[in-house]
Design an enzyme around this catalytic site. Structure first.
Site, short mmCIF file in Angstrom:
data_model
loop_
_atom_site.label_atom_id
_atom_site.label_comp_id
_atom_site.label_asym_id
_atom_site.label_seq_id
_atom_site.Cartn_x
_atom_site.Cartn_y
_atom_site.Cartn_z
CG HIS A 79 74.55 -12.03 55.96
ND1 HIS A 79 73.37 -12.51 56.04
CD2 HIS A 79 75.25 -13.43 55.69
CE1 HIS A 79 73.20 -13.69 56.52
NE2 HIS A 79 74.53 -14.05 56.20
CG ASN A 80 72.62 -15.39 53.20
OD1 ASN A 80 73.81 -15.89 53.59
ND2 ASN A 80 71.56 -15.75 54.33
CD GLU A 94 77.27 -15.46 52.60
OE1 GLU A 94 77.08 -17.10 53.31
OE2 GLU A 94 76.45 -13.93 53.19
CG ASP A 103 73.65 -20.30 51.46
OD1 ASP A 103 74.69 -21.20 51.51
OD2 ASP A 103 72.88 -19.43 52.15
CG HIS A 107 68.92 -18.13 54.06
ND1 HIS A 107 68.60 -17.99 55.16
CD2 HIS A 107 70.47 -19.24 54.57
CE1 HIS A 107 69.59 -17.73 56.25
NE2 HIS A 107 70.33 -18.99 55.48
CD GLU A 116 77.38 -20.68 54.03
OE1 GLU A 116 76.49 -21.41 54.32
OE2 GLU A 116 77.72 -19.71 54.87
#
Length: 781
Positions: free
Chosen positions: A332-333, A362, A364, A377, A411
């Site tokens: 995640h992230n 991931e 972003d 983020h 994302e």
């Protein structure tokens, strides 16, 4: 004011003697590593000036040198308040040595320096990379090659050699006046160094027993005698004597009996002669096809004596099933090195995750300056990195640990123009690695990890009129369109982020560029609208992301429906918004309902990450683990929240005896601090199986504590259970300190007498810290 006592100045002859002794010790340690007279090591032992690079303006000459123990690097420091510890680092702490401009620091601050002069040391823990520039290409090559040789040779040493190397280094450290003799005071200092507290009476007794020459100092053979007493393994001698003859040999026939009866090895007849050839150091015993006590100990400390089934350290599962039938190691992230609000973003975080077996990362993505998309983020103060740099890092490291497919989870918050740049970067950098067409025209179900080897898949939004990403009813004339914008940041519970999201005040849609849409083939992101009608199932390539709380609610209330959904579809789970400190949730309950992409914060150590790495240690550390049959069967009635009769595997009874520990590391580096170890055994699985039991505390002995305690566990669903062994330093007044742990799937346990090789909090192996245990597994009636 504190007075500093000056050390008496050594005479020239004393200096020469010390240097000669130092050379002899270094030569001995080089030989132990199998690198006698190696030219690269000779250069490192002499040391050289290197430029340390911290920023564009901070680039300073410092002297670096390999210490005589051949496992520690000394670095010159100009800091006022430096300590001896701050000037050294262990080669065991090095994860990688990279030549050229292969780190962000080098890329940023040394771009104009020729690549052949540059190299970087990457550490296993969260320590910053050490970026260095050599004075010549030869110097750089000596450092790169020399360090690589030491790392490779250290890793190939057996446990006995590692122990010997470590003890001799500690002996050398305790020999304060460097006279190669050991006084009683030095012996007591040495025992503290190796993590054992011995009262004066016992220390004196050992000393007098070894001091055959009665000179009040141990030397040569006397030190070897002391070493033998210290490393005696009485618990193993006892097992050996049961199967050995009067001369101290275990015949091949008796070894077969031990392997079959005690170790539950089915191929004992074939294995026994091979083990003798592999581990027996005594040539006479080897010729007679027998094993001595030393060979027996080396076998028990080896991979063959490990608690983890060595056949599971290779890919052994069926890799030809649809992708949705596997658990997938997922981060995640991925770009974050620390927390979710202010921490640094780095391409190094992607490299670390991929080399730890992660198969889903991931990204972003946000608009950046100069028409270059960036990753960070959103709405937080985390630093930004270029999208293109991340794609390059993925290309370079995607398949170093595993050949099976990597999923890029996008994302996307970018404008149309920068989305086109994203698509272009992925196409031009990844080239043939990027999957842009269905495999073998497969349009009805997922291809297998085997078919997707070496491929990178993109998970993201797809233009609605290109309904079928596999190409059966796409409308290729559509240039752009609004798609739903699901934003994880909207769930974050940090007030400043909430305010930013609310102020954004835009609709829940985002314009999607056709070029970016075209990179999505098998992983089309859609909003979850319930499990739907089984007679009219959603297309297999549509997948949803769930926050941990939403997913846990579904697992709790609709376990069997979630399992059926996950047979045909992929599900991605991400941590709750309130976890701004990058803490993790327990992945077990979500694996138990077949969720594949259970994303954790890889940068955060702890029980959850230990369990995660334990699960994915299975199947050759490939990042893909086949789900049990009852989580893949379309007729399954399994529900982990209400276990009923069914074909979920035979219930098992696990008997564990925690016998002893070896060379547990010091937690507190203070000379007088000795650990008080205790062991906790945890079972992680379905709710009925979750359990933990702990041993008593052994005071002041981290070197060779003995527990001899037995525990029994009933395991309802063995295929979903993991076993975690945790060693802690007991503290009456505060929280216990973590020493080491090891986690593995229940189905990977080997039976009989086994060693557990402990891992650090970051999941890296200690060189010689082990637990010795006995394992027995029986079917329940």
């Amino acid at each position: 004011m504190q007075c500093i006592r000056r050390q008496p100045k050594l005479s020239v002859s004393q200096e020469n003697l010390l240097q000669e002794q130092s050379r002899r010790v270094a030569a001995l340690n080089c030989a132990r590593l199998g690198l006698k007279d190696d030219k690269d090591l000779k250069f490192l032992l002499k040391g050289s000036q290197l430029i340390k690079v911290k920023s564009g303006s901070w680039q300073k000459q410092r002297f670096y040198k390999l210490q005589e123990d051949c496992k520690t690097i000394w670095q010159e420091s100009k800091k006022m308040l430096k300590t001896p510890e701050s000037q050294t680092f262990s080669i065991e702490d090095i994860r990688d040595v990279r030549s050229g401009h292969k780190t962000e620091g080098m890329e940023k601050y040394a771009k104009n320096v020729p690549e052949h002069l540059c190299f970087s040391i990457i550490f296993k823990d969260q320590r910053k990379n050490l970026d260095l520039i050599a004075n010549s290409e030869d110097d750089a090559n000596h450092w790169i090659t020399g360090l690589a040789k030491i790392i490779a040779h250290s890793n190939s040493m057996n446990q006995k050699q590692k122990l010997q190397h470590w003890i001799h280094s500690c002996l050398r450290k305790a020999d304060k006046n460097k006279d190669n003799k050991m006084s009683l005071k030095e012996l007591k200092d040495f025992l503290k160094e190796v993590n054992i507290e011995v009262d004066d009476y016992h220390a004196k007794k050992i000393f007098q027993h070894c001091d055959k020459s009665k000179t009040e100092a141990l030397e040569d053979e006397e030190i070897e005698e002391f070493y033998k007493i210290l490393t005696e393994r009485k618990e193993i001698d006892k097992i050996f004597q049961k199967y050995a003859d009067a001369e101290g040999f275990m015949s091949c026939q008796n070894l077969v009996r031990f392997l079959y009866e005690t170790q539950q090895e089915e191929d004992a007849v074939v294995a026994a002669p091979a083990l003798i050839q592999r581990y027996e150091p005594n040539e006479r015993a080897k010729r007679g096809n027998a094993m001595t006590k030393d060979g027996f100990l080396m076998y028990l400390l080896s991979e063959d004596g490990n608690i983890f089934n060595p056949s599971h350290s290779k890919v052994y599962q069926d890799m030809t099933q649809p992708l949705s039938h596997y658990l997938v190691s997922s981060s995640h992230n991925t770009y974050l090195m620390e927390d979710q609000l202010t921490g640094p973003s780095s391409t190094e975080a992607y490299i670390r995750a991929l080399t730890k077996g992660c198969r889903c990362v991931e990204l972003d993505c946000w608009d950046g300056p100069n028409s270059e998309p960036v990753i960070y983020h959103g709405y937080t103060l985390t630093s930004k990195i270029l999208f293109s740099d991340v794609i390059k890092a993925i290309k370079n490291y995607a398949f170093k640990t595993s050949p099976y497919p990597v999923i890029i989870s996008l994302e996307n918050h970018c404008s149309l123009d920068q989305q086109k740049v994203m698509a272009q970067h992925m196409t031009t950098i990844l080239q043939d690695m990027l999957l842009v067409m269905p495999i073998d025209g497969n349009k009805s179900h997922f291809p297998s990890p085997e078919q997707l080897k070496g491929k990178i898949l993109v998970k993201g939004k797809k233009l609605s009129r290109q309904e079928d990403p596999t190409g059966t009813n796409g409308n290729n004339n559509l240039e752009a369109e609004d798609v739903s914008d699901e934003d994880e940041a909207a769930e974050m519970e940090d007030e400043s982020v909430k305010t930013e999201v609310e102020q954004k005040g835009k609709s829940d849609t985002l314009k999607l560029a056709k070029e970016l849409s075209d990179t999505v083939v098998y992983c089309k992101s859609v909003h979850f609208n319930g499990f739907g009608d089984p007679s009219h199932p959603r297309a297999f390539y549509e997948m949803s992301s769930f926050s941990e709380s939403k997913a846990l609610k579904l697992a709790q209330e609709s376990g069997n429906s979630f399992i059926h959904h996950n047979i045909r579809h992929l599900s991605r789970i991400y941590p709750a918004g309130w976890r701004t400190d990058s803490s993790n949730y327990n992945p077990i309950d979500l694996w138990n309902v077949g969720c594949q992409i259970v994303a954790l914060n890889f940068q955060t150590a702890g029980t959850e990450m230990d369990v995660y790495q334990g699960r994915f240690q299975d199947n050759g550390f490939s990042g893909y683990v086949l789900k049990p049959e009852f989580l893949r069967d379309e007729q399954t009635k399994f529900n982990p929240k209400s276990i009923t009769e069914g074909s979920w595997g035979t219930r098992k009874k696990l008997l564990l005896k925690i016998i002893s520990g070896q060379q547990l590391p010091k937690v507190n580096k203070s000379k007088n601090s000795i650990v008080d170890p205790k062991v906790t055994v945890e079972i992680h699985g379905i709710q009925q199986d979750n359990n933990k039991k702990q041993t008593k505390v052994i005071e002041n002995n981290g070197f060779n504590p003995k527990w001899d305690e037995e525990f029994t566990f009933d395991i309802e669903i063995p295929e979903l259970a993991l076993v975690r062994f945790v060693v802690e330093d007991f503290d009456m007044s505060t929280k216990n300190d973590f020493i080491g742990q090891y986690t593995l799937p229940f189905t990977s346990l080997k039976q009989g007498y086994r060693h557990i090789h402990l891992l650090t909090k970051n999941g890296d192996p200690y060189s010689s810290s082990t637990l010795f245990v006995y394992v027995d597994i029986q079917d329940c009636d």
